[in-house]
Design a protein around this motif. Structure first.
Motif, short mmCIF file in Angstrom:
data_model
loop_
_atom_site.label_atom_id
_atom_site.label_comp_id
_atom_site.label_asym_id
_atom_site.label_seq_id
_atom_site.Cartn_x
_atom_site.Cartn_y
_atom_site.Cartn_z
N PHE A 62 29.47 -41.05 -29.57
CA PHE A 62 28.01 -40.69 -30.21
C PHE A 62 27.07 -42.00 -30.75
O PHE A 62 26.04 -42.37 -30.44
N GLY A 91 26.12 -34.22 -27.58
CA GLY A 91 26.63 -35.64 -26.39
C GLY A 91 25.05 -35.57 -25.54
O GLY A 91 24.10 -36.89 -25.80
N MET A 94 22.35 -37.67 -28.10
CA MET A 94 22.36 -39.17 -27.41
C MET A 94 22.20 -39.53 -26.93
O MET A 94 22.27 -41.15 -26.49
#
Length: 230
Positions: A62, A91, A94
């Protein structure tokens, strides 16, 4: 031009088999085992896609993705045993483009990589095509033709044929074929390889009993003789 993929993964065995699979299908790969090493590599090298674990020895995927997104839009696939909905959402938040849950099959990984490459760079990227005798194998479209007529191959028959083509003239152990084609976590028996080899010969060879292309190396495995090159 071959597409370059960075694999950020601290499991050396998984990284190696993933890298080998991608190379067999025409990609260039490089492996990083930590966040720090990944940052160093990304400083000097350009990649078309990154396949990244989340849990790394010195941080998380991340964090790598968050920093990467400040300077690059390179596609990122997270690959992790952390497969909860919260982890997947984080995820994507990010900047990840896809999420692959471990343990994953090499076939699924390849399909996701191919799909993301096509979406990002278009469908006109170079495809790998093998030709031998009267046979053509189009890796990208997963089509096999003999004398201009399509030959129907099962999934593993096709994957096995491509692996043999990619290692033409090399003697390949049956254990390697089982590992590479069926996957590191497969429960398939070693006899499965011989069965699929027989099926390929029946579909592709003029005389399966005396094969021209897929030769048996007794006590070891097989050798693919690609008489006309790739």
């Amino acid at each position: 031009m071959k597409k370059n993929i960075l694999i950020i993964e601290d499991d050396k065995d998984l990284a190696a088999i993933t890298s080998d699979m991608l190379k067999n299908y025409g990609y260039e790969t490089r492996i990083s085992e930590s966040c720090e090493e990944a940052f160093d590599i990304l400083t000097d090298s350009r990649f078309h896609l990154i396949l990244m674990d989340i849990n790394l020895p010195d941080g998380t995927g991340f964090e790598v993705c968050r920093e990467l997104r400040k300077v690059s839009k390179v596609p990122v696939i997270f690959a992790s045993a952390r497969a909860s909905e919260d982890d997947k959402i984080r995820g994507f938040d990010m900047g990840g483009d896809d999420y692959l849950a471990k343990p994953y099959s090499l076939r699924e990984m390849l399909a996701r990589v191919n799909a993301l490459i096509r979406r990002t760079y278009g469908a006109d990227n170079e495809e790998v095509i093998y030709r031998f005798g009267k046979i053509m194998v189009d890796v990208g479209s997963r089509v096999v033709e003999k004398d201009g007529q399509e030959v129907k191959l099962a999934l593993k028959e096709f994957d096995l044929l491509v692996h043999l083509c990619a290692h033409a003239d090399q003697v390949i152990r049956k254990e390697e074929l089982l590992h590479e084609v069926w996957g590191a976590f497969s429960e398939a028996e070693i006899s499965t390889v011989a069965v699929h080899i027989r099926w390929l010969r029946e579909k592709l060879e003029e005389n399966p009993a005396n094969p021209q292309f897929i030769k048996t190396v007794w006590g070891i495995g097989y050798q693919f003789n690609c008489l006309e090159g790739k």
